[in-house]
Design an enzyme around this catalytic site. Structure first.
Site, PDB file in Angstrom:
ATOM      1  N   ASP A  41       7.075   3.936   0.901  1.00  0.00           N
ATOM      2  CA  ASP A  41       8.227   3.093   1.745  1.00  0.00           C
ATOM      3  C   ASP A  41       9.512   3.653   0.846  1.00  0.00           C
ATOM      4  O   ASP A  41      10.452   3.118   1.571  1.00  0.00           O
ATOM      5  CB  ASP A  41       7.902   1.648   1.835  1.00  0.00           C
ATOM      6  CG  ASP A  41       6.702   1.312   2.684  1.00  0.00           C
ATOM      7  OD1 ASP A  41       5.605   0.964   1.681  1.00  0.00           O
ATOM      8  OD2 ASP A  41       6.742   1.320   3.595  1.00  0.00           O
TER       9      ASP A  41
ATOM     10  N   HIS B 227       0.691  -1.234   0.193  1.00  0.00           N
ATOM     11  CA  HIS B 227      -0.008  -0.001   0.100  1.00  0.00           C
ATOM     12  C   HIS B 227       0.904   1.162   0.078  1.00  0.00           C
ATOM     13  O   HIS B 227       0.450   2.393   0.116  1.00  0.00           O
ATOM     14  CB  HIS B 227      -0.886   0.242   1.069  1.00  0.00           C
ATOM     15  CG  HIS B 227      -0.486  -0.269   2.436  1.00  0.00           C
ATOM     16  ND1 HIS B 227      -0.977  -0.681   3.583  1.00  0.00           N
ATOM     17  CD2 HIS B 227       1.038  -0.191   3.030  1.00  0.00           C
ATOM     18  CE1 HIS B 227      -0.316  -1.266   4.599  1.00  0.00           C
ATOM     19  NE2 HIS B 227       0.969  -0.412   4.236  1.00  0.00           N
TER      20      HIS B 227
HETATM   21  N1  LIG Z   1       2.526  -5.759   1.756  1.00  0.00           N
HETATM   22  C1  LIG Z   1       2.201  -4.646   2.696  1.00  0.00           C
HETATM   23  O1  LIG Z   1       1.631  -3.666   2.491  1.00  0.00           O
HETATM   24  C2  LIG Z   1       2.657  -5.054   4.027  1.00  0.00           C
HETATM   25  C3  LIG Z   1       2.449  -3.904   5.202  1.00  0.00           C
HETATM   26  C4  LIG Z   1       2.711  -4.372   6.476  1.00  0.00           C
HETATM   27  C5  LIG Z   1       3.362  -5.429   6.773  1.00  0.00           C
HETATM   28  N2  LIG Z   1       3.531  -6.549   5.761  1.00  0.00           N
HETATM   29  C6  LIG Z   1       4.150  -7.761   5.903  1.00  0.00           C
HETATM   30  O2  LIG Z   1       3.128  -8.585   6.423  1.00  0.00           O
HETATM   31  C7  LIG Z   1       3.918  -9.679   7.236  1.00  0.00           C
HETATM   32  C8  LIG Z   1       3.180  -9.966   8.554  1.00  0.00           C
HETATM   33  O3  LIG Z   1       3.673  -8.894   9.382  1.00  0.00           O
HETATM   34  P1  LIG Z   1       2.908  -8.539  10.635  1.00  0.00           P
HETATM   35  O4  LIG Z   1       3.793  -7.406  11.215  1.00  0.00           O
HETATM   36  O5  LIG Z   1       1.598  -8.600  10.753  1.00  0.00           O
HETATM   37  O6  LIG Z   1       3.689  -9.952  11.310  1.00  0.00           O
HETATM   38  P2  LIG Z   1       3.071 -10.634  12.750  1.00  0.00           P
HETATM   39  O7  LIG Z   1       4.095 -11.460  13.375  1.00  0.00           O
HETATM   40  O8  LIG Z   1       2.345  -9.818  13.586  1.00  0.00           O
HETATM   41  O9  LIG Z   1       2.156 -11.558  11.862  1.00  0.00           O
HETATM   42  C9  LIG Z   1       2.646 -12.610  11.096  1.00  0.00           C
HETATM   43  C10 LIG Z   1       1.539 -14.003  11.451  1.00  0.00           C
HETATM   44  O10 LIG Z   1       2.108 -14.973  10.496  1.00  0.00           O
HETATM   45  C11 LIG Z   1       1.918 -16.008  11.474  1.00  0.00           C
HETATM   46  N3  LIG Z   1       2.899 -17.301  11.199  1.00  0.00           N
HETATM   47  C12 LIG Z   1       4.234 -17.422  11.268  1.00  0.00           C
HETATM   48  N4  LIG Z   1       4.592 -18.590  10.774  1.00  0.00           N
HETATM   49  C13 LIG Z   1       3.489 -18.999  10.157  1.00  0.00           C
HETATM   50  C14 LIG Z   1       3.259 -20.261   9.674  1.00  0.00           C
HETATM   51  N5  LIG Z   1       4.322 -21.165   9.427  1.00  0.00           N
HETATM   52  N6  LIG Z   1       2.137 -20.689   9.090  1.00  0.00           N
HETATM   53  C15 LIG Z   1       1.000 -19.748   9.074  1.00  0.00           C
HETATM   54  N7  LIG Z   1       1.303 -18.641   9.952  1.00  0.00           N
HETATM   55  C16 LIG Z   1       2.330 -18.302  10.400  1.00  0.00           C
HETATM   56  C17 LIG Z   1       2.360 -15.641  13.045  1.00  0.00           C
HETATM   57  O11 LIG Z   1       1.825 -16.423  13.848  1.00  0.00           O
HETATM   58  C18 LIG Z   1       1.516 -14.141  12.832  1.00  0.00           C
HETATM   59  O12 LIG Z   1       0.197 -14.451  13.280  1.00  0.00           O
HETATM   60  C19 LIG Z   1       5.344  -9.143   7.260  1.00  0.00           C
HETATM   61  O13 LIG Z   1       6.041  -9.906   6.335  1.00  0.00           O
HETATM   62  C20 LIG Z   1       5.505  -7.864   6.882  1.00  0.00           C
HETATM   63  O14 LIG Z   1       6.497  -7.252   6.426  1.00  0.00           O
HETATM   64  C21 LIG Z   1       3.251  -6.135   4.478  1.00  0.00           C
END
Ligand SMILES: NC(=O)c1ccc[n+]([C@@H]2O[C@H](COP(=O)([O-])OP(=O)(O)OC[C@H]3O[C@@H](n4cnc5c(N)ncnc54)[C@H](O)[C@@H]3O)[C@@H](O)[C@H]2O)c1
Ligand SMILES: NC(=O)c1ccc[n+]([C@@H]2O[C@H](COP(=O)([O-])OP(=O)(O)OC[C@H]3O[C@@H](n4cnc5c(N)ncnc54)[C@H](O)[C@@H]3O)[C@@H](O)[C@H]2O)c1
Lengths: 456, 456
Positions: free
Chosen positions: B266, B175
């Site tokens: 970003d 985003h």
């Molecule tokens: N694309 C975007 O705009 C955007 C924006 C913000 C964050 N992100 C990305 O989203 C991802 C999550 O970020 P977050 O801060 O919410 O992290 P988070 O740790 O809060 O959430 C990640 C989730 O993944 C789960 N998880 C870990 N291993 C797993 C597995 N093997 N199977 C299923 N679930 C599993 C964890 O339990 C957790 O609930 C990161 O890669 C972050 O960089 C992307």
């Protein structure tokens, strides 16, 4: 026997021209041709003219050697244009190196991973590139059917730039690939019986095939490393006199171990800064002289170049025979046999630098690669689908390609940022101030006014 | 109204899932669908299930929310698979960062020019990549017609890797591009009236079009910089609370000045080390918190993430209304409208990450770019021939692409060399020993055994 016109720009590059003349004299199929030797240094032209005439009378041959300081005279209607010119002379770059080192950039801001060669002028080669592009432009305009043989460095960047930006039919040549013969010789094989392939970028080529008597001979390299290398190095550390004697050095073997294929020729001079931090590190990897691109080794090379000039002058003055100063028959350099194949449509395989166009898989089409290719009257027939291991592609060729693209971008569009960001990818850089101040002082050298304006 | 199956892997990423559920509830055309919320963290799943049910009952909607810790259950026969999972949790990466900093690598060995984002795990993201590839492999096998929406970072490298190595129909989403609205708002324009284009790689996108009332509005940015920036920054230095409030920071304006186009979202977090040497430097460029990726800013982000979880829990426990915690109507995130376009074959233009295939001129076909593209039932229709200035291509995108290719090579083929050479292109590196020792300690963390074996 076609009578052609060959224009040599920078013919005062005597190391090159004397070998070129020697090989021409040993290529009867080109007899009757006109060889224009052009340079801005009249003294060297006089020496060269004297040498060419004397040597031809001594060993026979039928060429007309014309020296000139008029570039167009040499290029107009030429069949072959050869660029061996280097802008400014070596001392111009040594001055930029000295200033760089004042700012903490050992061996100069131009030296980077996989391009430590002291006269492979890329990011600080503005005038050398301008000269090469002028020559290519005039070749395109006044000798549209000519082949432009690019010998002057940086062959990688200049072949890429000329092929992208002009219509000149450019082929880059080097002789680093002959290093395969040293590998063979050192491990006890007859080089003439070795079937090899070494591909990549100029000065970044890797031994992708090394066969002897129909068998893969890489195991013999491994055996030599295991059983003989230590002993060889002990002797080599005592006796190495020629700084270029590094084909089987600890650096070469270490690069083979780390990247998976054996580095060939000038490739060994590269590597990351792990081999080049300072003189002491260079001596560890490249021997007592620190290799060709240490302060010792490079000094030896430059003085050796002048010594060769003086030797020639001596021989001419004393009327002593010239033949003993040269090998019997052709020197093994690619250029004259290649000219013969182009002119007489006689197919031959040569190590050439041309735009990739699918020759090496996984590299863009419009970057110059160094590959073995068949050459005939129609030019270069690229092989297709040559392959290099992922590790060499992404840890060596890609970083080197980034440096080429940055230098080409800087040359074409200017601006100070490219110079700073060049050094921000460098472990010698501690702050952007250091990078900015190094460049500001380099750009302020008398004579660099146009370059300074370009990189404002 | 098509009833589809959506599988969300890593649904416990509550920041994401709560917004996803909110938008689904505001997309009646998808009512009747099944939403499988999968995670390995059952506690978060319980929270999410409670939230989804309560919020649906509060604002209406018709979905079946199924939570599961069985990934296959969520993926099998799904129409849409969404990956928001991040292996190991944030603390796992903070530990690797801590060890890096012991060896002189401020903010970690993973941070590089143009990728300073603290959870954009590339070279040290072995397990995150393995997880993403497992999800893609299972999607390919058990949901071959599904669209795989890659939200989990690194979106750039993972979209490239998945598209190259599997048949999964992957689309990377982010985003960051919404940053154009902040640019517009800050210089006094109504964001809804701005026509924009921002292209490049994920987190490395540049404003190639910025029009207002049918006119180029870049001059209005220049005007703001000249007349208002200083005043804005004075106020901003006093009041900046949110470390992500950097779209119009001194760093963003400086990048515009140096590279020629305005950085969006970003992208501003990147740049070379000149903006990131240490906390003091980061504060200069990104404000009092040092920006999102300083030790202060990133700590704020992590605690903020947990705070949001607690807030949701509180609201559920106290049975207080959920709607006030969310915007009215759709959040503006791409994902649910994109799903609608895919499922109902309703063409829409979205900012997506897909393999280039000619979309941006001068970049290889097989690298993922972030571009605006039309999406309908057949998928993504790439524009062709988009252009970026040479300076951004060769000083920003190329160095960033080198990092992607090195990390992908390391993930696919392993070996210790890629890790060392990664740091040899880094001004924080003083010796290859420093690089080797940093990695040896990182690889020896309990839990990194498989990664250590891979990079032997
Ligand atoms: N694309 C975007 O705009 C955007 C924006 C913000 C964050 N992100 C990305 O989203 C991802 C999550 O970020 P977050 O801060 O919410 O992290 P988070 O740790 O809060 O959430 C990640 C989730 O993944 C789960 N998880 C870990 N291993 C797993 C597995 N093997 N199977 C299923 N679930 C599993 C964890 O339990 C957790 O609930 C990161 O890669 C972050 O960089 C992307
Ligand atoms: N491709 C190869 O295998 C190979 C091997 C060795 C050297 N080289 C390259 O060859 C080039 C020459 O090297 P060198 O050591 O002989 O240098 P050099 O300085 O001895 O020779 C260069 C010649 O170019 C001439 N020159 C300079 N400006 C000129 C101009 N505007 N027009 C015409 N001539 C001009 C000089 O007067 C000089 O005679 C360098 O680029 C070097 O890196 C290539």
């Amino acid at each position: 026997m076609a009578r052609i016109k060959i224009g040599v720009i920078g013919a005062g590059s005597v190391a090159w021209s004397s070998k070129l003349i020697h090989d021409l004299l040993h290529m009867p199929t080109l007899y009757g041709s006109k060889v224009y030797l052009m340079d801005i240094n009249e003294e060297r032209l006089r020496l060269l003219k004297g040498f060419a005439e004397r040597y031809m009378s001594e060993i026979g041959g039928n060429y007309e050697f014309i020296t000139t300081t008029d570039r167009l005279e040499a290029i107009r209607d030429a069949d072959i244009v050869i660029n061996t010119a280097m802008y400014g002379g070596h001392q111009y770059y040594e001055e930029m190196r000295r200033i760089s080192e004042k700012h903490g950039y050992y061996r100069g801001v131009n030296s980077t991973e996989w391009n430590m060669v002291s006269d492979y002028h890329t990011i600080w080669g503005y005038y050398q590139w301008k000269l090469a592009m002028d020559i290519a432009g005039e070749t395109e305009e006044y000798a549209p059917n000519a082949w432009l043989i690019q010998l002057a460095n940086p062959v990688f960047e200049l072949t890429t730039l000329i092929a992208r930006e002009t219509k000149a039919r450019v082929i880059g040549l080097c002789h680093g690939h002959m290093g395969y013969r040293e590998i063979a010789h050192t491990i006890g094989l007859d080089p003439d019986k070795v079937d090899f392939e070494a591909i990549g970028f100029n000065h970044v080529i890797w031994l992708t095939r090394f066969r002897y008597n129909g068998e893969d001979a890489y195991p013999l390299i491994d055996k030599w490393i295991e059983e003989k290398a230590e002993e060889y190095w002990q002797e080599w550390r005592k006796t190495q006199v020629n700084p270029f004697d590094i084909q089987m050095s600890p650096a070469a073997v270490d690069m083979y171990r780390r990247y998976g294929l054996f580095p060939v020729g000038d490739t060994v001079r590269g590597g990351t800064w792990m081999y080049h931090w300072n003189l002491e590190t260079k001596k560890q990897w490249f021997g007592p002289t620190g290799g060709p691109d240490s302060e010792i080794g490079w000094e030896i090379y430059l003085t050796h170049g002048e010594a060769w000039l003086e030797e020639l002058e001596e021989a001419l003055k004393n009327n002593s025979p010239l033949a003993p100063m040269f090998p019997k028959g052709l020197t093994g350099e690619t250029i004259v046999p290649l000219i013969n194949s182009l002119i007489h449509d006689e197919p031959g395989t040569y190590q050439v630098n041309v735009l990739n166009m699918g020759a090496i898989e996984g590299l863009p089409d419009n970057i110059a690669v160094e590959i073995p290719a068949t050459v005939d009257g129609k030019g270069v027939k690229r092989p297709q689908g040559l392959r290099l291991p992922g590790r060499i592609m992404k840890l060596v060729l890609w970083p080197r390609m980034l440096r080429a693209e940055m230098a080409i971008e800087g040359f074409l569009e200017g601006g100070f940022q490219v110079l700073v960001d060049w050094l921000m990818l460098d472990p010698r850089t501690k702050s952007e101030k250091q990078a900015e101040q190094a460049w500001q002082e380099i750009l302020s050298i008398p004579g660099n006014e146009e370059m300074k304006k370009h990189y404002r």
